[in-house]
Design a protein around this motif. Structure first.
Motif, short mmCIF file in Angstrom:
data_model
loop_
_atom_site.label_atom_id
_atom_site.label_comp_id
_atom_site.label_asym_id
_atom_site.label_seq_id
_atom_site.Cartn_x
_atom_site.Cartn_y
_atom_site.Cartn_z
N THR A 10 0.80 -1.23 0.00
CA THR A 10 0.00 0.00 0.00
C THR A 10 0.83 1.27 0.00
O THR A 10 0.29 2.36 -0.17
N ASP A 11 2.14 1.15 0.19
CA ASP A 11 3.00 2.33 0.09
C ASP A 11 4.45 1.90 -0.16
O ASP A 11 4.76 0.72 -0.18
N LYS A 15 4.14 -0.63 -3.03
CA LYS A 15 3.13 0.00 -3.90
C LYS A 15 3.71 0.25 -5.29
O LYS A 15 3.02 0.06 -6.29
N ASN A 34 -3.76 -1.35 6.62
CA ASN A 34 -4.37 -0.03 6.64
C ASN A 34 -5.41 0.09 5.53
O ASN A 34 -5.06 0.18 4.34
N GLN A 36 -7.36 2.56 4.69
CA GLN A 36 -7.29 3.83 3.94
C GLN A 36 -6.21 3.77 2.86
O GLN A 36 -6.43 4.19 1.73
N LYS A 37 -5.04 3.23 3.20
CA LYS A 37 -3.98 3.09 2.20
C LYS A 37 -4.40 2.12 1.10
O LYS A 37 -4.05 2.29 -0.07
N GLN A 39 -7.44 1.73 0.02
CA GLN A 39 -8.35 2.48 -0.85
C GLN A 39 -7.57 3.40 -1.80
O GLN A 39 -7.93 3.54 -2.96
N HIS A 40 -6.49 3.99 -1.30
CA HIS A 40 -5.65 4.83 -2.17
C HIS A 40 -5.02 4.00 -3.28
O HIS A 40 -4.94 4.45 -4.43
N PHE A 41 -4.59 2.79 -2.95
CA PHE A 41 -4.04 1.89 -3.97
C PHE A 41 -5.09 1.62 -5.05
O PHE A 41 -4.80 1.70 -6.24
N GLU A 43 -7.70 3.45 -5.82
CA GLU A 43 -7.95 4.68 -6.57
C GLU A 43 -6.85 4.90 -7.62
O GLU A 43 -7.14 5.30 -8.76
N ASP A 44 -5.61 4.65 -7.24
CA ASP A 44 -4.50 4.80 -8.20
C ASP A 44 -4.61 3.78 -9.32
O ASP A 44 -4.32 4.09 -10.49
N LYS A 47 -7.10 5.04 -11.76
CA LYS A 47 -6.58 6.14 -12.59
C LYS A 47 -5.82 5.64 -13.81
O LYS A 47 -5.78 6.32 -14.83
#
Length: 60
Positions: A10-11, A15, A34, A36-37, A39-41, A43-44, A47
């Motif tokens: 996730t980071d 990531k 995590n 939230q992380k 979800q960011h993955f 979302e990316d 994209k």
């Protein structure tokens, strides 16, 4: 294509590896603690047009 499973994806380097694998057309399952992380993955991944091949799993 391959199915790639990445713990800690996730980071950071994990990531980066996950995103690179998605760009190469692979399916990627990221395991992380995590939400939230995660979800960011996702979302990316969306994209770059790879959301259908990106998965996040948070163990209980």
């Amino acid at each position: 294509m391959k199915i790639i499973v990445i713990t800690g994806g996730t980071d950071g380097i994990g990531k980066g590896l996950a995103m690179d694998s998605l760009k190469k057309g692979n399916t990627v399952v990221v395991i992380g603690r995590n939400h939230q992380k995660g979800q960011h993955f996702l979302e990316d991944a969306n994209k770059i047009g790879a959301i259908e091949r990106a998965f996040f799993f948070k163990p209980t």
